[in-house]
Design an enzyme around this catalytic site. Structure first.
Site, short mmCIF file in Angstrom:
data_model
loop_
_atom_site.label_atom_id
_atom_site.label_comp_id
_atom_site.label_asym_id
_atom_site.label_seq_id
_atom_site.Cartn_x
_atom_site.Cartn_y
_atom_site.Cartn_z
N GLU A 37 0.83 -1.21 0.00
CA GLU A 37 0.00 0.00 0.00
C GLU A 37 0.86 1.26 0.00
O GLU A 37 0.49 2.27 -0.59
CB GLU A 37 -0.97 0.00 1.19
CG GLU A 37 -2.04 -1.08 1.14
CD GLU A 37 -2.96 -1.00 -0.08
OE1 GLU A 37 -3.06 0.06 -0.72
OE2 GLU A 37 -3.57 -2.05 -0.42
N GLN A 42 1.07 6.89 -5.22
CA GLN A 42 1.79 7.65 -6.25
C GLN A 42 2.41 6.78 -7.33
O GLN A 42 3.11 7.29 -8.19
CB GLN A 42 2.94 8.52 -5.68
CG GLN A 42 2.73 9.05 -4.30
CD GLN A 42 2.17 10.46 -4.31
OE1 GLN A 42 1.90 11.01 -5.36
NE2 GLN A 42 1.95 11.01 -3.14
N THR A 43 2.28 5.47 -7.27
CA THR A 43 2.93 4.62 -8.27
C THR A 43 1.95 3.57 -8.78
O THR A 43 1.15 3.04 -8.02
CB THR A 43 4.18 3.94 -7.67
OG1 THR A 43 4.96 4.93 -6.99
CG2 THR A 43 5.03 3.32 -8.75
N GLY A 81 10.63 6.59 -6.49
CA GLY A 81 10.41 8.00 -6.18
C GLY A 81 9.82 8.21 -4.79
O GLY A 81 9.46 7.25 -4.10
N TYR A 120 -5.51 6.27 5.12
CA TYR A 120 -5.69 5.29 4.05
C TYR A 120 -4.95 3.98 4.36
O TYR A 120 -5.55 2.89 4.33
CB TYR A 120 -5.23 5.85 2.69
CG TYR A 120 -5.21 4.75 1.65
CD1 TYR A 120 -6.40 4.34 1.04
CD2 TYR A 120 -4.04 4.07 1.35
CE1 TYR A 120 -6.41 3.30 0.14
CE2 TYR A 120 -4.04 3.02 0.44
CZ TYR A 120 -5.22 2.64 -0.16
OH TYR A 120 -5.24 1.60 -1.04
N ASP A 138 -8.90 6.35 -0.90
CA ASP A 138 -7.95 7.18 -1.63
C ASP A 138 -8.69 7.86 -2.78
O ASP A 138 -9.93 7.80 -2.87
CB ASP A 138 -6.75 6.35 -2.11
CG ASP A 138 -7.15 5.31 -3.16
OD1 ASP A 138 -8.34 5.23 -3.51
OD2 ASP A 138 -6.25 4.58 -3.63
N CYS A 199 -19.25 1.93 -18.15
CA CYS A 199 -20.51 1.64 -17.46
C CYS A 199 -21.23 0.43 -18.07
O CYS A 199 -21.97 -0.27 -17.37
CB CYS A 199 -21.42 2.86 -17.49
SG CYS A 199 -20.62 4.34 -16.84
N CYS A 202 -20.30 -2.50 -16.14
CA CYS A 202 -20.19 -2.27 -14.69
C CYS A 202 -21.25 -3.06 -13.93
O CYS A 202 -22.44 -2.97 -14.25
CB CYS A 202 -20.33 -0.78 -14.39
SG CYS A 202 -20.27 -0.43 -12.62
N CYS A 208 -26.08 3.10 -9.89
CA CYS A 208 -25.19 4.24 -10.03
C CYS A 208 -25.96 5.49 -10.45
O CYS A 208 -26.47 5.57 -11.56
CB CYS A 208 -24.10 3.93 -11.04
SG CYS A 208 -22.97 5.31 -11.28
N SER A 302 3.96 27.24 -16.92
CA SER A 302 3.23 26.17 -16.24
C SER A 302 2.89 26.58 -14.80
O SER A 302 1.87 26.17 -14.26
CB SER A 302 4.05 24.89 -16.25
OG SER A 302 5.29 25.11 -15.63
N1 ADE Z 1 -4.17 0.29 -5.21
C1 ADE Z 1 -3.99 0.64 -3.94
N2 ADE Z 1 -4.12 -0.45 -3.14
C2 ADE Z 1 -4.37 -1.48 -3.95
C3 ADE Z 1 -4.61 -2.85 -3.74
N3 ADE Z 1 -4.57 -3.34 -2.52
N4 ADE Z 1 -4.84 -3.63 -4.80
C4 ADE Z 1 -4.87 -3.08 -6.02
N5 ADE Z 1 -4.66 -1.82 -6.29
C5 ADE Z 1 -4.41 -1.02 -5.27
FE1 SF4 Z 2 -20.22 3.74 -14.65
FE2 SF4 Z 2 -21.23 4.18 -12.26
FE3 SF4 Z 2 -20.18 1.80 -12.82
FE4 SF4 Z 2 -18.61 3.94 -12.51
S1 SF4 Z 2 -19.88 3.00 -10.96
S2 SF4 Z 2 -18.49 2.42 -14.16
S3 SF4 Z 2 -19.88 5.54 -13.38
S4 SF4 Z 2 -21.96 2.73 -13.78
#
Ligand code: ADE
Ligand code: SF4
Length: 361
Positions: A37, A42-43, A81, A120, A138, A199, A202, A208, A302
């Site tokens: 975790e 960030q990666t 990083g 988190y 997160d 979606c 999904c 949703c 920037s």
């Molecule tokens: N991103 C952050 N935590 C994760 C996890 N446990 N499995 C997959 N993606 C993640």
């Molecule tokens: Fe689409 Fe909602 Fe499923 Fe996200 S949660 S993929 S917005 S239907």
């Protein structure tokens, strides 16, 4: 409430069939969860996989991480990083050694006392490794929940994070909290992706609100960008005969080594400018032929913005039988007069385009 039970049941079913096969999901341990975790902040997942496997070979547990030279930990982290994360892992391991008998503590509040572990990571370790009903929210979880409930939330925003944490708490199934948290992570990574989510495939599209309202691409809200700091300059193009005063910028920093005209900070009126020119360039009133406004211009970099006011200052050659370079006094100028013909080939920043276009036309 019934709805949230159905929602979590559907997500868990979907997760059972679609869970990604990731190394930290085999033989789930608190230590491996902590490392993965932390790496995953960030990666990207695909980048993290080989690092995770190597790190666990080098430092398979808290005692080995505690005892390692910090240099070795950095070495294992090289390329990921944000090296403070690596240093914090070792500090955290030493803290576990000293205060928690060489293991990660098995509750959220104690996890939160460890250096580098925030809400988190504490929630992830508590739920994934210890099966405790804790949310792990997160930016990806904020994205999914802002869509599921059609809420105008923002990723990377503390208020949104608190709001989603409360929502997750309401749907989190006590008996499979870790799987539920990971089902949201996987849905966010593979289906409910940034931009245009899938979606059509999904499992929770029926629940949703964003999908039902057709607003899934508008959520979460984009973070309002902080306006860039504005710097104001008066750009002074000193023209003497067919030559222009030009200087080179320092060899480090913004627009390094490029050529530019003289300038003053701030936006000056012609009168103010004239006073400064007398002072700094030892110009007599007779030597200043004309001051012509070249208008305003802005340039957005920037991270900053320039607002400029430009003037063309024509210098009379009073005594043109001797070549008399300007006698600079207080202003530390190190430029020279170049013929316009020659200056055309010098590299000016495009930030000055509005003014170079006038004099090199
Ligand atoms: N991103 C952050 N935590 C994760 C996890 N446990 N499995 C997959 N993606 C993640
Ligand atoms: Fe689409 Fe909602 Fe499923 Fe996200 S949660 S993929 S917005 S239907």
């Amino acid at each position: 409430m019934a709805n949230s039970v159905v929602l979590s049941a559907i997500l868990l079913d979907w997760f059972d069939q679609n869970r990604r096969d990731l190394p930290w999901r085999k033989d789930r341990t608190a230590y491996g969860t902590w490392i993965s975790e932390t790496m995953l902040q960030q990666t990207r997942v695909n980048t993290v996989i080989p690092y995770f496997e190597r790190f666990l070979e080098m430092f398979p547990d808290i005692p080995s991480l505690s005892a390692a030279p910090l240099e070795d930990v950095y070495k294992a982290w090289e390329g990921l990083g944000y090296y403070s994360r690596a240093a914090n892992l070792q500090k955290g391991a030493r803290c576990c050694t000293e205060q928690f008998g060489g293991a990660l503590p098995q509750n959220y509040n104690d996890l939160m006392t460890i250096q580098g572990i925030g809400p988190y990571t504490a929630g992830a370790i508590a739920s994934l490794a210890f099966g405790l009903p804790e949310p792990a929210v997160d930016g990806n979880v904020i994205r999914v929940f802002s869509r599921l409930y059609a809420l105008p939330l923002t990723q990377q925003d503390e208020k949104s994070k608190r709001e989603v944490t409360d929502l997750v708490r309401r749907v989190l199934p006590e008996d499979r909290s870790g799987d539920f948290n990971e089902s949201i992570m996987d849905l966010g990574a593979t289906v409910c992706i940034p931009g245009c989510p899938a979606c059509g495939i999904c499992p929770v599209s029926n629940f949703c609100q964003a999908f039902l309202l057709g607003k899934q691409s508008e959520l979460p809200l984009k973070k309002a960008k902080k306006p860039s700091p504005v710097f104001t300059y008066t750009i002074v193009i000193l023209k003497k005969g067919n030559t222009l005063f030009i200087r080179q910028r320092p060899d480090t920093g913004l627009l390094a080594n490029l050529f530019e005209f003289s300038s003053y900070p701030g936006l000056l009126h012609p009168g103010e400018l004239q006073t400064l020119l007398f002072r700094d360039f030892n110009l007599s009133p007779q030597e200043i032929g004309s001051i012509t406004s070249l208008g305003e211009a802005t340039h957005v970099f920037s991270h900053i913005k320039w607002e400029m006011e430009g003037y063309l200052v024509e210098i009379n050659e009073i005594n043109d039988d001797i070549y008399s370079p300007l006698q600079f006094s207080e202003k530390e100028e190190t430029g020279n007069f170049y013929t316009i013909h020659y200056a055309r080939k010098m590299a000016f920043p495009s930030a000055l385009k509005a003014y170079t276009a006038v004099v090199f036309r």
